[in-house]
Write a protein that holds these residues in place. Structure first.
Motif, PDB file in Angstrom:
ATOM      1  N   ILE A  25     -57.323 -25.813  -7.881  1.00 42.18           N
ATOM      2  CA  ILE A  25     -56.837 -24.491  -7.476  1.00 42.18           C
ATOM      3  C   ILE A  25     -55.714 -24.680  -6.466  1.00 42.18           C
ATOM      4  CG2 ILE A  25     -57.461 -22.315  -6.365  1.00 42.18           C
ATOM      5  CD1 ILE A  25     -60.354 -22.906  -7.309  1.00 42.18           C
ATOM      6  N   ARG A  27     -53.240 -24.070  -3.480  1.00 40.97           N
ATOM      7  CA  ARG A  27     -53.358 -23.418  -2.179  1.00 40.97           C
ATOM      8  C   ARG A  27     -52.484 -22.165  -2.142  1.00 40.97           C
ATOM      9  NH1 ARG A  27     -54.945 -24.701   2.922  1.00 40.97           N
ATOM     10  NH2 ARG A  27     -55.832 -26.662   2.280  1.00 40.97           N
ATOM     11  N   PHE A  28     -53.016 -21.091  -1.569  1.00 39.28           N
ATOM     12  CA  PHE A  28     -52.215 -19.870  -1.407  1.00 39.28           C
ATOM     13  C   PHE A  28     -51.311 -20.092  -0.198  1.00 39.28           C
ATOM     14  CE2 PHE A  28     -51.314 -15.718   0.322  1.00 39.28           C
ATOM     15  CZ  PHE A  28     -51.003 -14.988  -0.806  1.00 39.28           C
ATOM     16  N   ASP A  29     -50.024 -20.237  -0.450  1.00 37.87           N
ATOM     17  CA  ASP A  29     -49.098 -20.543   0.637  1.00 37.87           C
ATOM     18  C   ASP A  29     -48.679 -19.243   1.334  1.00 37.87           C
ATOM     19  OD1 ASP A  29     -46.967 -21.257   2.259  1.00 37.87           O
ATOM     20  OD2 ASP A  29     -46.360 -22.893   0.931  1.00 37.87           O
ATOM     21  N   ILE A  30     -49.193 -19.033   2.537  1.00 36.58           N
ATOM     22  CA  ILE A  30     -48.916 -17.761   3.216  1.00 36.58           C
ATOM     23  C   ILE A  30     -47.476 -17.653   3.696  1.00 36.58           C
ATOM     24  CG2 ILE A  30     -51.279 -17.182   3.889  1.00 36.58           C
ATOM     25  CD1 ILE A  30     -50.601 -18.388   6.651  1.00 36.58           C
ATOM     26  N   GLU A  31     -46.822 -18.808   3.855  1.00 34.57           N
ATOM     27  CA  GLU A  31     -45.422 -18.758   4.279  1.00 34.57           C
ATOM     28  C   GLU A  31     -44.520 -18.346   3.111  1.00 34.57           C
ATOM     29  OE1 GLU A  31     -44.267 -18.845   7.236  1.00 34.57           O
ATOM     30  OE2 GLU A  31     -46.095 -19.485   8.256  1.00 34.57           O
ATOM     31  N   HIS A  33     -45.574 -16.637   0.444  1.00 34.14           N
ATOM     32  CA  HIS A  33     -45.914 -15.265   0.062  1.00 34.14           C
ATOM     33  C   HIS A  33     -46.127 -14.434   1.324  1.00 34.14           C
ATOM     34  CE1 HIS A  33     -47.254 -17.940  -3.222  1.00 34.14           C
ATOM     35  NE2 HIS A  33     -46.684 -17.026  -3.976  1.00 34.14           N
ATOM     36  N   LYS A  34     -45.071 -14.276   2.064  1.00 38.70           N
ATOM     37  CA  LYS A  34     -45.156 -13.597   3.369  1.00 38.70           C
ATOM     38  C   LYS A  34     -45.659 -12.163   3.206  1.00 38.70           C
ATOM     39  CE  LYS A  34     -43.768 -13.937   7.821  1.00 38.70           C
ATOM     40  NZ  LYS A  34     -43.978 -15.050   8.719  1.00 38.70           N
ATOM     41  N   GLN A  35     -46.595 -11.804   4.041  1.00 41.07           N
ATOM     42  CA  GLN A  35     -47.182 -10.456   3.993  1.00 41.07           C
ATOM     43  C   GLN A  35     -46.930  -9.733   5.320  1.00 41.07           C
ATOM     44  OE1 GLN A  35     -48.836  -9.309   1.247  1.00 41.07           O
ATOM     45  NE2 GLN A  35     -48.510 -11.259   0.225  1.00 41.07           N
ATOM     46  N   SER A  36     -46.783  -8.419   5.252  1.00 47.63           N
ATOM     47  CA  SER A  36     -46.754  -7.656   6.496  1.00 47.63           C
ATOM     48  C   SER A  36     -48.200  -7.327   6.852  1.00 47.63           C
ATOM     49  CB  SER A  36     -45.932  -6.374   6.325  1.00 47.63           C
ATOM     50  OG  SER A  36     -46.606  -5.509   5.439  1.00 47.63           O
ATOM     51  N   SER A  37     -48.398  -6.771   8.040  1.00 52.77           N
ATOM     52  CA  SER A  37     -49.785  -6.538   8.493  1.00 52.77           C
ATOM     53  C   SER A  37     -50.479  -5.413   7.721  1.00 52.77           C
ATOM     54  CB  SER A  37     -49.781  -6.198   9.982  1.00 52.77           C
ATOM     55  OG  SER A  37     -49.144  -4.954  10.186  1.00 52.77           O
ATOM     56  N   GLY A  38     -49.697  -4.496   7.184  1.00 53.69           N
ATOM     57  CA  GLY A  38     -50.288  -3.342   6.492  1.00 53.69           C
ATOM     58  C   GLY A  38     -50.588  -2.181   7.427  1.00 53.69           C
TER      59      GLY A  38
ATOM     60  N   PHE B 116     -53.946   2.237   7.851  1.00 54.35           N
ATOM     61  CA  PHE B 116     -53.822   0.915   7.245  1.00 54.35           C
ATOM     62  C   PHE B 116     -53.414   1.122   5.800  1.00 54.35           C
ATOM     63  CE2 PHE B 116     -55.452  -2.771   4.863  1.00 54.35           C
ATOM     64  CZ  PHE B 116     -54.748  -3.767   5.510  1.00 54.35           C
ATOM     65  N   GLY B 118     -52.303  -1.364   3.769  1.00 54.10           N
ATOM     66  CA  GLY B 118     -52.198  -2.675   3.136  1.00 54.10           C
ATOM     67  C   GLY B 118     -52.847  -2.712   1.763  1.00 54.10           C
ATOM     68  N   GLN B 122     -53.297  -7.997   1.703  1.00 53.29           N
ATOM     69  CA  GLN B 122     -53.137  -7.757   3.146  1.00 53.29           C
ATOM     70  C   GLN B 122     -54.484  -7.530   3.824  1.00 53.29           C
ATOM     71  OE1 GLN B 122     -50.236  -4.735   2.235  1.00 53.29           O
ATOM     72  NE2 GLN B 122     -48.718  -5.724   3.542  1.00 53.29           N
ATOM     73  N   GLN B 126     -56.132  -9.837   6.747  1.00 58.90           N
ATOM     74  CA  GLN B 126     -56.709  -9.358   8.006  1.00 58.90           C
ATOM     75  C   GLN B 126     -58.124  -9.897   8.193  1.00 58.90           C
ATOM     76  OE1 GLN B 126     -55.274  -7.895  10.478  1.00 58.90           O
ATOM     77  NE2 GLN B 126     -53.336  -7.436   9.475  1.00 58.90           N
ATOM     78  N   TYR B 144     -46.724 -15.090  12.917  1.00 58.11           N
ATOM     79  CA  TYR B 144     -46.657 -14.640  11.517  1.00 58.11           C
ATOM     80  C   TYR B 144     -46.132 -13.216  11.386  1.00 58.11           C
ATOM     81  CZ  TYR B 144     -47.976 -14.309   6.584  1.00 58.11           C
ATOM     82  OH  TYR B 144     -47.945 -14.167   5.222  1.00 58.11           O
ATOM     83  N   PHE B 145     -46.693 -12.304  12.153  1.00 60.89           N
ATOM     84  CA  PHE B 145     -46.279 -10.895  12.023  1.00 60.89           C
ATOM     85  C   PHE B 145     -45.053 -10.573  12.881  1.00 60.89           C
ATOM     86  CE2 PHE B 145     -50.958 -10.201  11.014  1.00 60.89           C
ATOM     87  CZ  PHE B 145     -50.732 -10.123   9.650  1.00 60.89           C
ATOM     88  N   GLU B 176     -55.353 -19.798   4.853  1.00 68.47           N
ATOM     89  CA  GLU B 176     -55.124 -20.151   3.442  1.00 68.47           C
ATOM     90  C   GLU B 176     -56.430 -20.522   2.750  1.00 68.47           C
ATOM     91  OE1 GLU B 176     -50.479 -21.671   3.662  1.00 68.47           O
ATOM     92  OE2 GLU B 176     -52.101 -23.147   3.662  1.00 68.47           O
TER      93      GLU B 176
END
Lengths: 156, 182
Positions: A25, A27-31, A33-38, B116, B118, B122, B126, B144-145, B176
């Protein structure tokens, strides 16, 4: 069990050689696939934001006559306290109990006194409050308060 | 804000005649940055709004105690952080749960939070962040944010850049791993 079957007998589809042996599997690369906080805020929240500063207590300058009156009143109060002390001494003393302290006094203490300490914010990674002149820590006070008082505090 | 401008603002904040106007200026400059720092810690908008109010009130009342040993923003950030941690401690006391359980409780509430917006990733992000130790969580969110530079973060948190990089690296791997397994 190791399988070398990379060609399906029935469909004719095939996969790269050693595909199943090498499969893992990813690795989900968070860099990547950059996400905002929501998180969002109400419309115009920052435009409408204003701080409501509570009114401060005013200091009153006393003249000489008023000072004399204040001293006399203080002396009278002191004498009264001494007299009351003597009367109460004749009665059996009650044991001190933290829960008997007026909770509003504790709340006032938390609100207006504790946070005003000079060395409130300390240069330390661990979070703690430092008291220069008081023996009670905030946590000790919180631990000794009942839940309803804490609920009131948290709602302030 | 340049150092000289900052000094001028502090002088005006401490002056009887100009304090109110200078304070309004300070609120205007820093409200958003402080808000987001608090929001990442508390997650909920209403709680953040309450704590932000208290933070500014404490800044107003204690500005004369600011000695200039650090930048003004670092001092305000520490007030915001302490206020947020105190809020969380009170909340965990009321709910009679540990800090770790409170983090889970807060993040579970996000699903029904109107502020929220997201998606599923997302939300999972969290949840992953809520499992991190406090220091790693703080560093991760700042980087990150808020995309804060390590140099600025080092000044803000009074920690070496290498330690912060290490914190972020460990936090990222944990996040991750969480996302991979959930």
């Amino acid at each position: 069990m190791k399988s070398n079957k990379h060609i399906s007998d029935k469909s004719g589809f095939k996969v790269p050689k050693s595909y199943f042996e090498d499969f893992e599997i990813k690795r989900f690369d968070i860099e990547k696939h950059k996400q905002s906080s929501g998180f969002s805020v109400p419309e115009n929240y920052f435009d409408d934001f204003e701080v409501k500063i509570p009114q401060q207590r005013k200091l009153v300058n006393l003249n000489e006559k008023q000072k004399s009156f204040a001293i006399a009143a203080s002396l009278l109060l002191l004498l009264g306290s001494l007299l009351l002390g003597l009367i109460l001494k004749s009665k059996p003393q009650q044991e001190f109990n933290f829960s008997k302290i007026d909770q509003s006094v504790i709340e006032d203490y938390l609100e207006y006194e504790m946070f005003m300490e000079n060395d409130l914010y300390v240069e330390n990674e661990d979070f703690f409050f430092k008291f220069s002149s008081k023996n009670l820590s905030q946590n000790e006070i919180i631990d000794n308060m009942d839940d309803s008082s804490l609920e009131q505090l948290i709602d302030y | 804000m340049e150092i000289e401008e900052e000094k001028d603002l502090i002088n005006r904040l401490c002056s009887v005649d100009h304090a109110h106007k200078a304070f309004a200026e300070l609120v205007d400059i820093y409200k958003e940055r402080l808000y987001w720092h608090i929001r990442y810690m508390l997650k909920n908008h209403e709680d953040t709004d309450d704590v932000l109010q208290n933070v500014f009130i404490k800044i107003y009342k204690n500005i004369h105690k600011f000695k200039g040993d650090s930048r003004l923003y670092s001092w305000m950030y520490r007030i915001a952080k302490n206020e947020s941690l105190t809020f969380l401690k009170k909340r965990s006391k009321i709910l009679k749960i540990s800090n770790e359980e409170l983090q889970t409780h807060i993040v579970n509430n996000l699903e029904s939070d109107v502020y929220f917006e997201g998606n599923q990733i997302q939300l999972q992000l969290q949840k992953a962040i809520s499992t991190l130790p406090e220091k790693q969580r703080e560093v991760f969110q700042l980087r990150y944010f808020e995309e804060m530079k390590y140099k600025d973060m080092a000044e803000l948190l009074d920690t070496s850049e290498s330690a912060l990089k290490s914190n972020y690296h460990h936090a990222s791997k944990k996040v991750e791993d969480y996302l991979k397994s959930h």
